[in-house]
Motif scaffolding. Structure first.
Motif, PDB file in Angstrom:
ATOM      1  N   LYS A 278      86.409  12.504   3.821  1.00  0.00           N
ATOM      2  CA  LYS A 278      86.149  13.548   2.821  1.00  0.00           C
ATOM      3  C   LYS A 278      86.543  14.942   3.287  1.00  0.00           C
ATOM      4  O   LYS A 278      86.457  15.893   2.535  1.00  0.00           O
ATOM      5  N   GLY A 279      86.952  15.090   4.536  1.00  0.00           N
ATOM      6  CA  GLY A 279      87.258  16.414   5.070  1.00  0.00           C
ATOM      7  C   GLY A 279      86.203  16.810   6.081  1.00  0.00           C
ATOM      8  O   GLY A 279      85.359  15.999   6.455  1.00  0.00           O
ATOM      9  N   HIS A 280      86.268  18.056   6.488  1.00  0.00           N
ATOM     10  CA  HIS A 280      85.379  18.488   7.560  1.00  0.00           C
ATOM     11  C   HIS A 280      83.939  18.598   7.081  1.00  0.00           C
ATOM     12  O   HIS A 280      83.680  18.992   5.953  1.00  0.00           O
ATOM     13  N   PHE A 281      83.015  18.226   7.925  1.00  0.00           N
ATOM     14  CA  PHE A 281      81.595  18.507   7.705  1.00  0.00           C
ATOM     15  C   PHE A 281      80.987  18.860   9.045  1.00  0.00           C
ATOM     16  O   PHE A 281      81.559  18.543  10.103  1.00  0.00           O
ATOM     17  N   THR A 282      79.852  19.534   9.019  1.00  0.00           N
ATOM     18  CA  THR A 282      79.241  19.984  10.265  1.00  0.00           C
ATOM     19  C   THR A 282      78.860  18.788  11.134  1.00  0.00           C
ATOM     20  O   THR A 282      78.132  17.902  10.681  1.00  0.00           O
ATOM     21  N   GLY A 283      79.358  18.789  12.324  1.00  0.00           N
ATOM     22  CA  GLY A 283      79.082  17.705  13.271  1.00  0.00           C
ATOM     23  C   GLY A 283      80.194  16.682  13.353  1.00  0.00           C
ATOM     24  O   GLY A 283      80.169  15.793  14.208  1.00  0.00           O
ATOM     25  N   ARG A 284      81.192  16.789  12.466  1.00  0.00           N
ATOM     26  CA  ARG A 284      82.216  15.738  12.390  1.00  0.00           C
ATOM     27  C   ARG A 284      82.945  15.535  13.728  1.00  0.00           C
ATOM     28  O   ARG A 284      83.139  14.403  14.176  1.00  0.00           O
ATOM     29  N   ARG A 285      83.351  16.656  14.344  1.00  0.00           N
ATOM     30  CA  ARG A 285      84.136  16.515  15.581  1.00  0.00           C
ATOM     31  C   ARG A 285      83.288  15.904  16.690  1.00  0.00           C
ATOM     32  O   ARG A 285      83.757  15.057  17.457  1.00  0.00           O
ATOM     33  N   ALA A 286      82.015  16.312  16.743  1.00  0.00           N
ATOM     34  CA  ALA A 286      81.135  15.742  17.763  1.00  0.00           C
ATOM     35  C   ALA A 286      80.912  14.249  17.505  1.00  0.00           C
ATOM     36  O   ALA A 286      80.876  13.444  18.436  1.00  0.00           O
ATOM     37  N   LEU A 287      80.788  13.887  16.219  1.00  0.00           N
ATOM     38  CA  LEU A 287      80.539  12.485  15.890  1.00  0.00           C
ATOM     39  C   LEU A 287      81.777  11.631  16.144  1.00  0.00           C
ATOM     40  O   LEU A 287      81.673  10.481  16.589  1.00  0.00           O
ATOM     41  N   LEU A 288      82.952  12.207  15.884  1.00  0.00           N
ATOM     42  CA  LEU A 288      84.191  11.493  16.204  1.00  0.00           C
ATOM     43  C   LEU A 288      84.237  11.189  17.698  1.00  0.00           C
ATOM     44  O   LEU A 288      84.579  10.073  18.113  1.00  0.00           O
TER      45      LEU A 288
ATOM     46  N   ALA B 274      95.497  36.353  18.882  1.00  0.00           N
ATOM     47  CA  ALA B 274      95.227  37.466  19.789  1.00  0.00           C
ATOM     48  C   ALA B 274      94.587  38.623  19.029  1.00  0.00           C
ATOM     49  O   ALA B 274      94.532  39.738  19.526  1.00  0.00           O
ATOM     50  N   ILE B 275      94.133  38.354  17.811  1.00  0.00           N
ATOM     51  CA  ILE B 275      93.311  39.349  17.119  1.00  0.00           C
ATOM     52  C   ILE B 275      91.848  39.021  17.430  1.00  0.00           C
ATOM     53  O   ILE B 275      91.565  38.147  18.241  1.00  0.00           O
ATOM     54  N   GLY B 276      90.932  39.703  16.791  1.00  0.00           N
ATOM     55  CA  GLY B 276      89.525  39.528  17.132  1.00  0.00           C
ATOM     56  C   GLY B 276      88.999  38.147  16.791  1.00  0.00           C
ATOM     57  O   GLY B 276      89.431  37.534  15.818  1.00  0.00           O
ATOM     58  N   PRO B 277      88.068  37.644  17.598  1.00  0.00           N
ATOM     59  CA  PRO B 277      87.498  36.316  17.341  1.00  0.00           C
ATOM     60  C   PRO B 277      86.722  36.257  16.022  1.00  0.00           C
ATOM     61  O   PRO B 277      86.753  35.241  15.323  1.00  0.00           O
ATOM     62  N   LYS B 278      86.037  37.337  15.706  1.00  0.00           N
ATOM     63  CA  LYS B 278      85.256  37.353  14.471  1.00  0.00           C
ATOM     64  C   LYS B 278      86.190  37.194  13.267  1.00  0.00           C
ATOM     65  O   LYS B 278      85.964  36.371  12.393  1.00  0.00           O
ATOM     66  N   ALA B 279      87.252  37.994  13.247  1.00  0.00           N
ATOM     67  CA  ALA B 279      88.205  37.902  12.144  1.00  0.00           C
ATOM     68  C   ALA B 279      88.900  36.543  12.154  1.00  0.00           C
ATOM     69  O   ALA B 279      89.166  35.959  11.101  1.00  0.00           O
ATOM     70  N   THR B 280      89.181  36.036  13.331  1.00  0.00           N
ATOM     71  CA  THR B 280      89.861  34.741  13.426  1.00  0.00           C
ATOM     72  C   THR B 280      89.032  33.650  12.763  1.00  0.00           C
ATOM     73  O   THR B 280      89.514  32.909  11.904  1.00  0.00           O
ATOM     74  N   PHE B 281      87.763  33.559  13.169  1.00  0.00           N
ATOM     75  CA  PHE B 281      86.935  32.457  12.666  1.00  0.00           C
ATOM     76  C   PHE B 281      86.436  32.700  11.248  1.00  0.00           C
ATOM     77  O   PHE B 281      86.421  31.797  10.422  1.00  0.00           O
ATOM     78  N   ARG B 282      86.026  33.933  10.972  1.00  0.00           N
ATOM     79  CA  ARG B 282      85.395  34.198   9.677  1.00  0.00           C
ATOM     80  C   ARG B 282      86.435  34.344   8.576  1.00  0.00           C
ATOM     81  O   ARG B 282      86.190  33.932   7.447  1.00  0.00           O
ATOM     82  N   ASP B 283      87.590  34.970   8.891  1.00  0.00           N
ATOM     83  CA  ASP B 283      88.561  35.260   7.834  1.00  0.00           C
ATOM     84  C   ASP B 283      89.742  34.285   7.827  1.00  0.00           C
ATOM     85  O   ASP B 283      90.149  33.810   6.781  1.00  0.00           O
ATOM     86  N   LEU B 284      90.318  34.033   9.004  1.00  0.00           N
ATOM     87  CA  LEU B 284      91.531  33.206   9.014  1.00  0.00           C
ATOM     88  C   LEU B 284      91.212  31.716   8.901  1.00  0.00           C
ATOM     89  O   LEU B 284      91.880  30.986   8.186  1.00  0.00           O
ATOM     90  N   VAL B 285      90.211  31.259   9.627  1.00  0.00           N
ATOM     91  CA  VAL B 285      89.872  29.827   9.577  1.00  0.00           C
ATOM     92  C   VAL B 285      88.939  29.551   8.399  1.00  0.00           C
ATOM     93  O   VAL B 285      89.206  28.695   7.562  1.00  0.00           O
ATOM     94  N   GLY B 286      87.838  30.286   8.342  1.00  0.00           N
ATOM     95  CA  GLY B 286      86.897  30.111   7.240  1.00  0.00           C
ATOM     96  C   GLY B 286      85.929  28.974   7.476  1.00  0.00           C
ATOM     97  O   GLY B 286      86.098  28.169   8.392  1.00  0.00           O
ATOM     98  N   PRO B 287      84.894  28.898   6.640  1.00  0.00           N
ATOM     99  CA  PRO B 287      83.792  27.959   6.891  1.00  0.00           C
ATOM    100  C   PRO B 287      84.174  26.495   6.705  1.00  0.00           C
ATOM    101  O   PRO B 287      83.499  25.616   7.232  1.00  0.00           O
ATOM    102  N   ARG B 288      85.216  26.217   5.969  1.00  0.00           N
ATOM    103  CA  ARG B 288      85.486  24.816   5.618  1.00  0.00           C
ATOM    104  C   ARG B 288      86.031  23.991   6.768  1.00  0.00           C
ATOM    105  O   ARG B 288      86.084  22.762   6.679  1.00  0.00           O
ATOM    106  N   HIS B 289      86.446  24.648   7.821  1.00  0.00           N
ATOM    107  CA  HIS B 289      86.960  23.899   8.972  1.00  0.00           C
ATOM    108  C   HIS B 289      86.108  24.091  10.221  1.00  0.00           C
ATOM    109  O   HIS B 289      86.511  23.684  11.311  1.00  0.00           O
ATOM    110  N   LEU B 290      84.965  24.742  10.050  1.00  0.00           N
ATOM    111  CA  LEU B 290      84.109  24.993  11.209  1.00  0.00           C
ATOM    112  C   LEU B 290      82.696  24.515  10.912  1.00  0.00           C
ATOM    113  O   LEU B 290      82.246  24.543   9.770  1.00  0.00           O
ATOM    114  N   ASP B 291      81.999  24.096  11.959  1.00  0.00           N
ATOM    115  CA  ASP B 291      80.610  23.668  11.798  1.00  0.00           C
ATOM    116  C   ASP B 291      79.730  24.871  11.469  1.00  0.00           C
ATOM    117  O   ASP B 291      80.029  26.008  11.868  1.00  0.00           O
TER     118      ASP B 291
END
Lengths: 393, 492
Positions: A278-288, B274-291
């Motif tokens: 389904k895509g990323h979810f919190t904990g997915r990488r750790a569970l993998l 090589a930009i700021g970590p906050k901008a990297t994670f919060r703006d460029l990556v976004g919540p959908r790919h991070l725990d």
């Protein structure tokens, strides 16, 4: 009582309290999620008998409830939980769980889909900060509605008959489906769900309709021996059904103080929930990573010799090496077996196991080493729980 | 991962992005360096001095061959309003009617702190250690630990006593002269969000000693950017200017490239931010790919700038009562004065008497008279920004006029950047020079945050290389160089 004097009465009363208090001949109460709730009313064995042979009513109000609404509600829940909320049809319920970044369980619970963009989570522990943190970047509104909903669990082979007699057409309702009914000028939602592993329903309404609902059920349910039950009887039934509870069978990762207490879905037998696609979810990488490397613990059902419940017992291998511990145990009236749920180190699962039980016999403990066999869960799963239309008992 | 030659995108052509890109390209990888601005350099333009480019970077990029040279190291002149100025070069204080015992006391303190700084310096050149036992370079750590212990029992005990002390206490314990105490207080807190009496402020002073002194590049800071860009390109780096990254591309749960705000997509095997970590994670990556926990923690990286930057063009060279115009001119009359300049900023206020570091570029490279000053402390998020800026500028110019009578009348153009303007122009979170407060709780394995401290991130194939990572900012390129080392290790 004001906001400043709430501590004078630390436990709240549920909307059903006037009725449960009147019935509680043992005056046996316990705290649950900030509420005072009945542990037993008069006889635990008879209450359990109502679950398995008649119709039982359990006050569910302290169950923690969150409403998730918004155009990205399903997407949000996919990020939060292990299963795919997008696949849950409107009007359906599924059992799910969620983890922290490390893939350790925070809680399990049921997810109700009331509309395309309207969900309800029911769980044991409170998680609002985590749910709100998880909502960053999602178009959703999350509200805790625990106090806004009065809920009863009506369980037992005669529960469908009681509902029919109460005027609710539930014959077409399949397991894990729900429907709305008019009741006393308001709305009653009936879901075919429960925590007993039996035929049963959960009834959800507004707090002002709580007492009319209770009275109506007990009036029309009398011929089927409808009976209020407390937590102790429910606990017997849920062990028979093999169900787990946060803070009884596992420690939520957010509350665990000791680093080795948190458990993953693999370790609690919930890995079947994980939707890897389904895509990323919190904990997915750790569970993998855990899927690759293997898990340390397993949740198992145990069938133990004799009839002394192995509550809290340590588990040993045949050679006396400590292998795990019992998280819930009872002598099961429905199966006439001595059952337990236990966490056992995976490496010990192949060999023989024994449990060390301290049996209190007239003020004196007797130490018993009882042989235990790993058996499949659920221990008790009658066909009637799934039959649609439900049986007319 | 593809070996030996990977397609790598580096985001941000600041000093760390340039250093990282050059090192990766030098090892045969195909590197594209994307920069939002129209010229390389990034926040380097904020600085008017550098402690010197990290020697590993300078050597490998052969920056001297690409035209980067420096004026002789600057002495610090501690400006006085009404008595002779005091000059400090390394540990040697002179002039200013300084008592000879105080000269010796400062020399001793400087020597001792320099020994501590030297023991810490190797940590700047390595990937931060892990708290977990697995994956550490134990041999290297053991050597560094032995190095610390080798300073002897007395010194080691003194090191442990001082490492987390505050700069004010350290200076007042050992010195009696207000001006020397003021210098330590000022240098410890420059670029930070803390005062000399804030806990752990001395370690920032040690960090500065570990980096080196104050240098002015010939041709100004722009010359550093120019030389590094040229050197990077000579190593094969493709530099793309006017290319702002809108978001990171993720495929199969791995960073797979970037999308520019033009809509153009660039694909790569690895992406290095090589930009700021906050901008990297919060703006460029976004919540959908991070725990959830990580994404939330990334939002909590503390990043607050308290330094304003003043640039004046003048109609006549300023006269700071005869001070050497080629010096690093410090207005920080005492440690208390620095602390008092800090106090209001805690409550988003503006100090009455800011403290500052001044350089006069024309004294080094000729040209029309100019003055640059890094002025402390400035609030980064006051309620009324315009009023705070006006008041800060007015107070700054008053202090300048007090030390260089007549200067106000010679001011031509004024450029004054408050922290939020620095953030808007250079993308530094909160206007903080280091893209995240450089403070003990955000150092080493906690920089920028747990889970991303070793330049790699939870998102596979996304790396960090900016000043938000260990060992932090200043124009040295150390973070970018270290990050490239980590990446090369992973690619091996």
């Amino acid at each position: 009582m004001t906001d400043l004097t709430h501590w004078r009465r630390p436990l709240r009363q549920t909307p059903f309290h006037p009725r449960t208090a009147a019935l509680n001949r043992l005056n046996l109460w316990g705290p649950w999620g900030g509420y005072t709730t009945a542990l037993a009313f008069d006889d635990v064995a008879m209450e359990h008998t109502a679950i398995r042979n008649a119709a039982s009513v359990y006050d569910l109000c302290p169950m923690v409830k969150y409403r998730i609404r918004g155009v990205q509600a399903a997407e949000y829940l996919n990020r939060l939980t292990l299963r795919n909320a997008g696949n849950l049809p409107v009007g359906s319920v599924h059992y799910t769980a969620w983890t922290d970044d490390a893939g350790k369980l925070l809680d399990d619970g049921t997810l109700f889909r009331h509309g395309p963009e309207d969900f309800l989570i029911c769980c044991q522990e409170r998680h609002l900060p985590w749910l709100l943190d998880s909502a960053a970047g999602f178009d959703v509104a999350i509200t805790e509605v625990t106090e806004d909903i009065a809920a009863l669990s009506l369980q037992g082979p005669c529960s469908a008959s009681v509902l029919r007699a109460a005027g609710f057409a539930i014959d077409g309702l399949k397991p894990f489906r729900m429907a709305n009914f008019r009741f006393a000028g308001g709305t009653l939602t009936i879901s075919r769900t429960g925590f007993t592993g039996d035929l049963g329903y959960e009834l959800w309404t507004s707090p002002d309709l709580a007492l009319p609902l209770w009275d109506h059920l007990f009036e029309v349910g009398a011929p089927w021996g409808i009976r209020a039950i407390g937590t102790e009887a429910l606990d017997l039934a849920r062990i028979e059904a093999g169900f787990i509870i946060a803070n009884m069978d596992f420690v939520p990762a957010s509350q665990a103080v000791r680093e080795d207490r948190a458990r993953s879905p693999f370790e609690m037998g919930l890995d079947w929930m994980i939707d890897w696609q389904k895509g990323h979810f919190t904990g997915r990488r750790a569970l993998l990573a855990e899927r690759e490397a293997g898990s340390k613990w397993a949740l198992v059902g145990l069938d133990i010799e004799g009839n002394t419940p192995a509550t809290g017992a340590l588990i040993y291998t045949g050679k006396g090496r400590e292998a795990g511990f019992v998280t819930a145990a009872c002598w099961s009236p429905a199966t006439k077996r001595n059952l337990a749920l236990a966490q056992v180190g995976r490496r010990y699962l192949t060999g023989p196991l024994q449990v060390e039980v301290y049996a209190l016999r007239e003020l004196q403990y007797a130490r018993l080493m009882l042989a235990a066999e790993v058996v499949p869960r659920p221990f008790f799963a009658p066909d009637r729980r799934r039959a649609t239309p439900p049986g007319d008992f | 991962m593809p070996i030996p030659s990977s397609e790598i995108i580096v985001i941000g052509a600041g000093v760390n992005g340039l250093a990282c890109a050059a090192r990766l390209a030098g090892q045969g990888h195909r590197v594209t360096l994307v920069e939002a601005a129209s010229a390389p350099g990034g926040a380097m333009a904020l600085a008017h001095l550098t402690p010197g480019i990290d020697p590993r970077v300078a050597k490998d990029m052969d920056l001297a061959r690409h035209g980067l040279t420096f004026h002789p190291e600057l002495a610090a002149t501690l400006l006085s309003q009404n008595s002779p100025h005091l000059t400090v070069r390394g540990g040697e204080a002179s002039g200013g009617d300084l008592d000879p015992t105080e000269v010796a006391a400062f020399r001793n303190l400087h020597k001792r702190l320099s020994r501590f700084a030297a023991a810490l310096a190797p940590f700047r050149a390595m990937t931060p250690p892990r708290l977990a036992a697995k994956g550490n370079e134990w041999g290297k750590l053991a050597r560094l630990g032995l190095g610390l212990r080798a300073m002897g029992k007395a010194d080691f005990r003194e090191f442990l006593r001082m490492i987390l002390i505050n700069a004010h206490d350290a200076a007042t314990d050992e010195l009696t002269d207000d001006r020397l105490r003021g210098l330590i207080a000022f240098d410890a807190t420059l670029g930070g969000w803390l005062g000399p009496r804030s806990p752990n402020s001395l370690i920032l002073y040690l960090n500065r000693l570990a980096m080196g002194g104050a240098l002015v590049p010939k041709g100004g800071m722009a010359a550093v950017a120019g030389a590094m860009a040229q050197a990077a390109q000579a190593k094969g780096v493709t530099l793309r200017l006017n290319a702002r990254v809108a978001r990171l591309l993720v495929e199969a749960d791995q960073a797979s490239g970037v999308e520019l705000d033009s809509g153009e997509k660039l694909h790569a095997d690895l992406v290095v931010s090589a930009i700021g970590p906050k901008a990297t994670f919060r703006d460029l990556v976004g919540p959908r790919h991070l725990d959830t926990g990580f994404y939330t923690a990334a939002g909590h990286i503390r990043a607050r700038g308290a330094t304003a930057r003043l640039a004046l063009s003048l109609t006549a060279p300023p006269d700071f009562r005869g001070a050497d115009p080629a010096g690093r001119l410090i207005i920080a009359p005492s440690s208390e004065a620095v602390e008092r300049a800090w106090n209001p900023v805690k409550y988003a206020g503006v100090p009455d008497r800011p403290v500052m570091e001044i350089t006069l570029p024309h004294a080094h490279d000729g040209g029309p008279p100019r003055l640059t000053a890094l002025v402390q402390f400035a609030p980064h998020d006051p309620a009324d920004k315009a009023a705070a800026k006006a008041r800060m500028l007015e107070n700054t110019l008053t202090v300048l006029e007090d030390h260089a009578p007549g200067l106000s009348a010679t001011i031509g153009e004024t450029e004054f950047l408050m922290p939020w303007e620095i953030e808007a122009r250079y993308g530094l979170a909160g206007g903080n020079w280091h893209n995240g407060d450089l403070a003990v709780e955000q150092m080493l394995f906690l920089r920028p945050m747990a889970g991303a401290a070793r330049y790699d991130t939870p998102l596979p194939r996304l790396w960090l290389a900016g000043s938000g990572s260990h060992p932090g900012g200043w124009v040295t390129g150390a973070a970018g160089w270290n990050a490239a080392g980590g990446i090369l290790e992973a690619l091996r």
